[in-house]
Design an enzyme around this catalytic site. Structure first.
Site, PDB file in Angstrom:
ATOM      1  N   ALA A 101      43.470  45.058  27.932  1.00 12.02           N
ATOM      2  CA  ALA A 101      43.512  43.516  28.655  1.00 12.02           C
ATOM      3  C   ALA A 101      43.531  43.571  29.964  1.00 12.02           C
ATOM      4  CB  ALA A 101      44.580  43.005  27.974  1.00 12.02           C
ATOM      5  N   LYS A 102      43.571  42.871  30.743  1.00 11.26           N
ATOM      6  CA  LYS A 102      43.865  42.580  32.292  1.00 11.26           C
ATOM      7  C   LYS A 102      44.075  41.004  32.727  1.00 11.26           C
ATOM      8  CE  LYS A 102      44.035  45.841  35.632  1.00 11.26           C
ATOM      9  NZ  LYS A 102      44.300  47.318  35.214  1.00 11.26           N
ATOM     10  N   GLY A 103      44.706  41.057  33.741  1.00  8.74           N
ATOM     11  CA  GLY A 103      45.153  39.648  34.136  1.00  8.74           C
ATOM     12  C   GLY A 103      45.067  39.577  35.503  1.00  8.74           C
ATOM     13  N   ASP A 158      49.865  46.157  38.689  1.00  8.44           N
ATOM     14  CA  ASP A 158      48.546  46.367  39.128  1.00  8.44           C
ATOM     15  C   ASP A 158      48.582  46.301  40.614  1.00  8.44           C
ATOM     16  OD1 ASP A 158      45.822  47.492  38.235  1.00  8.44           O
ATOM     17  OD2 ASP A 158      45.219  45.743  39.179  1.00  8.44           O
ATOM     18  N   VAL A 217      42.507  38.258  30.211  1.00  8.58           N
ATOM     19  CA  VAL A 217      41.437  38.673  29.250  1.00  8.58           C
ATOM     20  C   VAL A 217      41.921  39.685  28.077  1.00  8.58           C
ATOM     21  CG1 VAL A 217      38.994  39.668  28.954  1.00  8.58           C
ATOM     22  CG2 VAL A 217      39.595  38.276  31.099  1.00  8.58           C
TER      23      VAL A 217
END
Ligand code: NAD
Length: 433
Positions: A120-122, A161, A75
């Site tokens: 962002a993050k995934g 992460d 995202v």
């Protein structure tokens, strides 16, 4: 994870967005800041609607020959202040909605510390503990390849992460580089030193947590040497926090991981805990012989001065906040306190240093790593640690000053600053076309 629903709280947008408790928490914090800033409906919609979201299939050949398809998400929440930046998480219960919330927090976090990135993050929905090393490598490489249309050194720079590490970043970087046909170290941060990582990156989030805690203690006239600390989560962030706070003179009395916790009122030794885990074959720290076994719930309820949640979201909730006795909470994790629990803590006078400030040391040194890779330059450990300290202390000072002036909690003040800076970026850039 909550059920899919048409969003009731918050603004009406043209895109119906499913909700979860984590997404609801992020939204409610945003709207608190938006109210204080007097943002209109259009700007609220712009700031809450993710810029883009990509969901991909990640087919992996298992070692026994079976084909298994995992689901991955990335995202990009907001790109007004710079390219997308955020970690990649491997977890069996991660959802798109959770990734969306984590991406939104990244946007405000980058703005709070003033690094030129968007949020962002995934994630891949997978339990990495069930994969062999070769399967993990194949999964990572295929996920990286599926993200090629939206990632790039000036577009989106992933980082580690939960359940991902330097090795995962190395595979990610290699996959991107092979596809470009040349070495591209600036595509990820948190990679090993041998392939262009930065000195000081692996401990940066934890050192940042230490800096803000020391600022908080100073503001209350408290001495680090008199502080007892409990840390939930003994991973990259939590173990580093234990080490950093021990060096700062604090007494770390309890730590935990997903398997449970260990307690010693006279203090635990972070290095000895790491050594024990290594010798025990990488399992839980609950069997640490110099500590008494406790549960995660017992850890949260310990009568300590400082609690550092450094595991996952929703650790401190309405149903367990009454048991929490710590006078200061520093959020090493993202979203560990639900809004309902946050309100109780605030009314009780507990000082909560919020995630978007407290754990911003990681993205700050990721920014240093990206700059070094883009310039092919090498900073010393002192360059990194000195600049990190300046940025973390300045960010804490700005947030604390705002909180005092406007009679807000540190979380409200941090959101006011973060959301305000992104809104200001839009005001300056204008809207295309
Ligand atoms: P990690 O995978 O290295 O460690 C996670 C730790 O939490 C492990 O010890 C795990 O056993 C524990 N854990 C998992 N589920 C738990 C549960 N239900 N109860 C108790 N403990 C549990 O991950 P990390 O990188 O240390 O990230 C931890 C948190 O910090 C996450 O919220 C992450 O988003 C945030 N964060 C990480 C970074 C970074 O640089 N790694 C930066 C900013 C924020």
């Amino acid at each position: 994870m909550g059920a899919e629903a048409t969003r009731a709280a918050g603004p009406t947008t043209t895109i119906p967005i499913p909700t979860t408790s984590t997404w609801d928490a992020a939204l409610s914090q945003f709207h608190g800041a938006a109210d204080l800033l007097g943002l209109d409906q259009g700007m609220r919609d712009l700031l809450t609607t993710p810029r883009r979201e990509l969901t991909v299939a990640v087919p992996v050949r298992r070692d026994d020959g079976r084909l298994e398809v995992f689901t991955g998400h990335r995202v990009h929440h907001n790109l007004a202040r710079g390219p997308a930046k955020g970690g990649i998480r491997y977890h069996p219960r991660v959802s798109l909605e959770e990734v969306r919330a984590l991406a939104m927090w990244m946007t405000w976090k980058c703005a709070v510390v003033g690094v030129p990135f968007g949020g962002a993050k995934g994630a891949v929905v997978v339990d990495p503990g069930e994969l062999s090393r070769w399967e993990l490598e194949r999964l990572t490489r295929r996920f990286a390849a599926e993200l090629l249309p939206i990632i790039g050194p000036k577009k989106d720079i992933p980082a580690p992460d939960v359940n991902t590490d330097e090795q995962v970043m190395a595979w990610f970087m290699d996959t991107f580089s092979v596809n470009q046909g040349y070495w591209v170290p600036e595509i990820v941060t948190g990679k090993p030193l041998s392939i262009g990582g930065s000195r000081g990156r692996s401990g940066a989030t934890s050192v940042g947590v230490m800096h803000v805690l020391l600022m908080a203690l100073e503001s209350k006239g408290l001495e680090p040497t008199e502080m007892s600390i409990a840390i939930q989560g003994f991973g990259k962030v939590g173990a580093g926090v234990a080490s950093a706070l021990q060096q700062a003179g604090c007494t770390v009395v309890a730590v935990s991981d997903v398997g449970g916790g260990t307690y010693n009122g006279n203090g635990l030794d972070a290095q000895a805990l790491l050594q024990h885990r290594l010798e025990a074959g990488g399992g839980s720290i609950v069997s640490y012989p110099a500590g008494q076994r406790i549960s995660n719930e017992e850890l949260l309820a310990l009568d300590v001065d400082v609690l550092v949640p450094a595991a996952l979201e929703n650790a401190i909730r309405a149903d367990n906040v009454d048991a929490v006795k710590a006078r200061i909470i520093v959020e090493g994790a993202n979203g560990p306190t639900t809004p309902a629990a946050d309100q109780v803590l605030d009314e009780r006078g507990c000082l909560v240093v919020p995630d978007i400030l407290a754990n911003a040391g990681g993205v700050t040194v990721s920014y240093f790593e990206w700059v070094q890779a883009l310039q092919s330059s090498l900073w010393t450990e002192d360059d990194v640690s000195g600049r990190l300290r300046v940025i973390m202390e300045r960010a804490y000072e700005e947030v604390a000053t705002m909180a005092k002036e406007r009679q807000l909690s540190l979380r409200q003040a941090a959101h006011l600053i973060g959301v305000g800076r992104v809104a200001e970026a839009y005001a300056n850039r204008g809207l295309f076309p």
